[in-house]
Design a protein around this motif. Structure first.
Motif, mmCIF file in Angstrom:
data_model
loop_
_atom_site.group_PDB
_atom_site.id
_atom_site.type_symbol
_atom_site.label_atom_id
_atom_site.label_comp_id
_atom_site.label_asym_id
_atom_site.label_seq_id
_atom_site.Cartn_x
_atom_site.Cartn_y
_atom_site.Cartn_z
ATOM 1 N N ASN A 27 0.824 -0.957 0.066
ATOM 2 C CA ASN A 27 -0.142 0.263 0.026
ATOM 3 C C ASN A 27 0.893 1.280 -0.045
ATOM 4 O O ASN A 27 0.660 2.059 -0.760
ATOM 5 C CB ASN A 27 -0.831 -0.273 1.163
ATOM 6 N N ASN A 28 1.707 1.413 0.868
ATOM 7 C CA ASN A 28 2.716 2.333 0.819
ATOM 8 C C ASN A 28 3.510 2.613 -0.465
ATOM 9 O O ASN A 28 3.736 3.864 -0.790
ATOM 10 C CB ASN A 28 3.479 2.522 2.164
ATOM 11 N N ALA A 29 4.070 1.635 -1.067
ATOM 12 C CA ALA A 29 4.848 1.686 -2.292
ATOM 13 C C ALA A 29 3.767 2.138 -3.346
ATOM 14 O O ALA A 29 4.396 3.060 -4.119
ATOM 15 C CB ALA A 29 5.099 0.481 -2.555
ATOM 16 N N ILE A 30 2.494 1.721 -3.255
ATOM 17 C CA ILE A 30 1.549 2.167 -4.102
ATOM 18 C C ILE A 30 1.412 3.746 -3.971
ATOM 19 O O ILE A 30 1.302 4.521 -5.231
ATOM 20 C CB ILE A 30 0.473 1.511 -4.528
ATOM 21 N N LYS A 31 1.145 4.299 -2.855
ATOM 22 C CA LYS A 31 0.825 5.704 -2.447
ATOM 23 C C LYS A 31 2.049 6.545 -2.933
ATOM 24 O O LYS A 31 1.910 7.425 -3.501
ATOM 25 C CB LYS A 31 0.556 5.728 -1.094
ATOM 26 N N LEU A 32 3.365 5.810 -2.804
ATOM 27 C CA LEU A 32 4.413 6.649 -3.071
ATOM 28 C C LEU A 32 4.628 6.891 -4.541
ATOM 29 O O LEU A 32 4.879 7.913 -5.138
ATOM 30 C CB LEU A 32 5.758 6.001 -2.625
ATOM 31 N N GLY A 33 4.279 5.817 -5.308
ATOM 32 C CA GLY A 33 4.439 5.805 -6.476
ATOM 33 C C GLY A 33 3.410 6.847 -7.348
ATOM 34 O O GLY A 33 4.001 7.678 -8.354
ATOM 35 N N GLU A 34 2.107 6.895 -6.741
ATOM 36 C CA GLU A 34 1.304 7.808 -7.274
ATOM 37 C C GLU A 34 1.804 9.319 -7.012
ATOM 38 O O GLU A 34 1.596 10.074 -7.569
ATOM 39 C CB GLU A 34 -0.105 7.662 -6.542
ATOM 40 N N LYS A 35 2.064 9.561 -5.618
ATOM 41 C CA LYS A 35 2.536 10.701 -5.117
ATOM 42 C C LYS A 35 3.788 11.342 -6.031
ATOM 43 O O LYS A 35 3.684 12.642 -6.350
ATOM 44 C CB LYS A 35 3.075 10.835 -3.738
ATOM 45 N N ILE A 36 4.731 10.564 -6.376
ATOM 46 C CA ILE A 36 5.872 11.161 -7.274
ATOM 47 C C ILE A 36 5.681 11.130 -8.566
ATOM 48 O O ILE A 36 6.512 11.549 -9.249
ATOM 49 C CB ILE A 36 7.122 10.683 -6.410
ATOM 50 N N VAL A 40 2.877 4.082 -13.611
ATOM 51 C CA VAL A 40 2.708 4.119 -15.114
ATOM 52 C C VAL A 40 1.674 2.945 -15.519
ATOM 53 O O VAL A 40 2.012 2.035 -15.052
ATOM 54 C CB VAL A 40 3.577 4.457 -16.010
ATOM 55 N N ARG A 41 0.716 3.033 -16.273
ATOM 56 C CA ARG A 41 0.019 1.982 -16.788
ATOM 57 C C ARG A 41 0.476 1.753 -18.208
ATOM 58 O O ARG A 41 0.798 2.626 -19.072
ATOM 59 C CB ARG A 41 -1.475 2.236 -16.860
ATOM 60 N N MET A 42 0.688 0.329 -18.499
ATOM 61 C CA MET A 42 1.050 -0.070 -19.815
ATOM 62 C C MET A 42 0.189 -0.996 -20.164
ATOM 63 O O MET A 42 0.203 -2.369 -19.779
ATOM 64 C CB MET A 42 2.678 -0.519 -19.742
ATOM 65 N N GLY A 43 -0.642 -0.806 -20.786
ATOM 66 C CA GLY A 43 -1.883 -1.926 -20.970
ATOM 67 C C GLY A 43 -2.462 -2.130 -19.856
ATOM 68 O O GLY A 43 -3.228 -1.328 -19.143
ATOM 69 N N HIS A 44 -2.641 -3.249 -19.408
ATOM 70 C CA HIS A 44 -3.306 -3.905 -18.032
ATOM 71 C C HIS A 44 -2.461 -3.615 -16.942
ATOM 72 O O HIS A 44 -2.782 -4.108 -15.899
ATOM 73 C CB HIS A 44 -3.928 -5.280 -18.266
ATOM 74 N N ARG A 45 -1.062 -3.599 -17.195
ATOM 75 C CA ARG A 45 -0.120 -3.751 -16.145
ATOM 76 C C ARG A 45 0.093 -2.188 -15.681
ATOM 77 O O ARG A 45 0.045 -1.230 -16.364
ATOM 78 C CB ARG A 45 1.035 -4.004 -16.695
ATOM 79 N N ILE A 46 0.273 -2.244 -14.144
ATOM 80 C CA ILE A 46 0.762 -1.073 -13.506
ATOM 81 C C ILE A 46 2.346 -1.240 -13.216
ATOM 82 O O ILE A 46 2.604 -2.222 -12.657
ATOM 83 C CB ILE A 46 -0.041 -1.072 -12.127
ATOM 84 N N LEU A 47 3.361 -0.441 -13.840
ATOM 85 C CA LEU A 47 4.551 -0.312 -13.437
ATOM 86 C C LEU A 47 5.161 0.816 -12.908
ATOM 87 O O LEU A 47 4.595 1.905 -12.732
ATOM 88 C CB LEU A 47 5.230 -0.670 -14.918
ATOM 89 N N PHE A 48 6.293 0.832 -12.383
ATOM 90 C CA PHE A 48 6.782 2.032 -11.642
ATOM 91 C C PHE A 48 7.954 2.311 -12.389
ATOM 92 O O PHE A 48 9.011 1.281 -12.531
ATOM 93 C CB PHE A 48 7.223 1.664 -10.170
ATOM 94 N N ASP A 49 8.250 3.524 -12.657
ATOM 95 C CA ASP A 49 9.320 4.110 -13.439
ATOM 96 C C ASP A 49 10.502 4.398 -12.595
ATOM 97 O O ASP A 49 10.564 5.190 -11.620
ATOM 98 C CB ASP A 49 9.057 5.438 -14.199
ATOM 99 N N GLU A 55 15.162 9.852 -9.325
ATOM 100 C CA GLU A 55 15.251 11.425 -9.138
ATOM 101 C C GLU A 55 14.650 11.848 -8.020
ATOM 102 O O GLU A 55 15.319 12.789 -7.113
ATOM 103 C CB GLU A 55 14.773 12.083 -10.400
ATOM 104 N N TYR A 56 13.364 11.467 -7.465
ATOM 105 C CA TYR A 56 12.576 11.760 -6.240
ATOM 106 C C TYR A 56 13.809 11.452 -5.018
ATOM 107 O O TYR A 56 13.707 12.354 -3.956
ATOM 108 C CB TYR A 56 11.451 10.991 -6.190
ATOM 109 N N PHE A 57 14.198 10.193 -5.110
ATOM 110 C CA PHE A 57 15.182 9.926 -3.953
ATOM 111 C C PHE A 57 16.451 10.929 -3.923
ATOM 112 O O PHE A 57 16.792 11.064 -2.709
ATOM 113 C CB PHE A 57 15.469 8.488 -3.944
#
Length: 64
Positions: A27-36, A40-49, A55-57
């Motif tokens: 849950n916190n990883a998803i929240k962080l990914g959305e916040k920063i 990203v959505r690629m088709g039906h998959r949710i991935l994290f750039d 850059e954020y870190f």
């Protein structure tokens, strides 16, 4: 020596890989990914750039 980001050879990570990379739970990883803006959505998959996340870190570590 310049601090280089630790990478695992991929630009986009699955949620499980992003959780491992950040040390956060799901849950916190998803929240962080959305916040920063690295979630990203690629088709039906949710991935994290990883480039955006790094850059954020990097900005966080420079604020100290």
């Amino acid at each position: 020596m310049k601090n280089e980001p630790v990478t695992i050879g991929k630009r986009f990570l699955s949620i499980a890989e992003f959780m491992s990379y950040t040390g956060l739970g799901r849950n916190n990883a998803i929240k962080l990914g959305e916040k920063i803006g690295c979630r990203v959505r690629m088709g039906h998959r949710i991935l994290f750039d990883l480039k955006i996340a790094d850059e954020y870190f990097d900005k966080l570590s420079r604020k100290k």
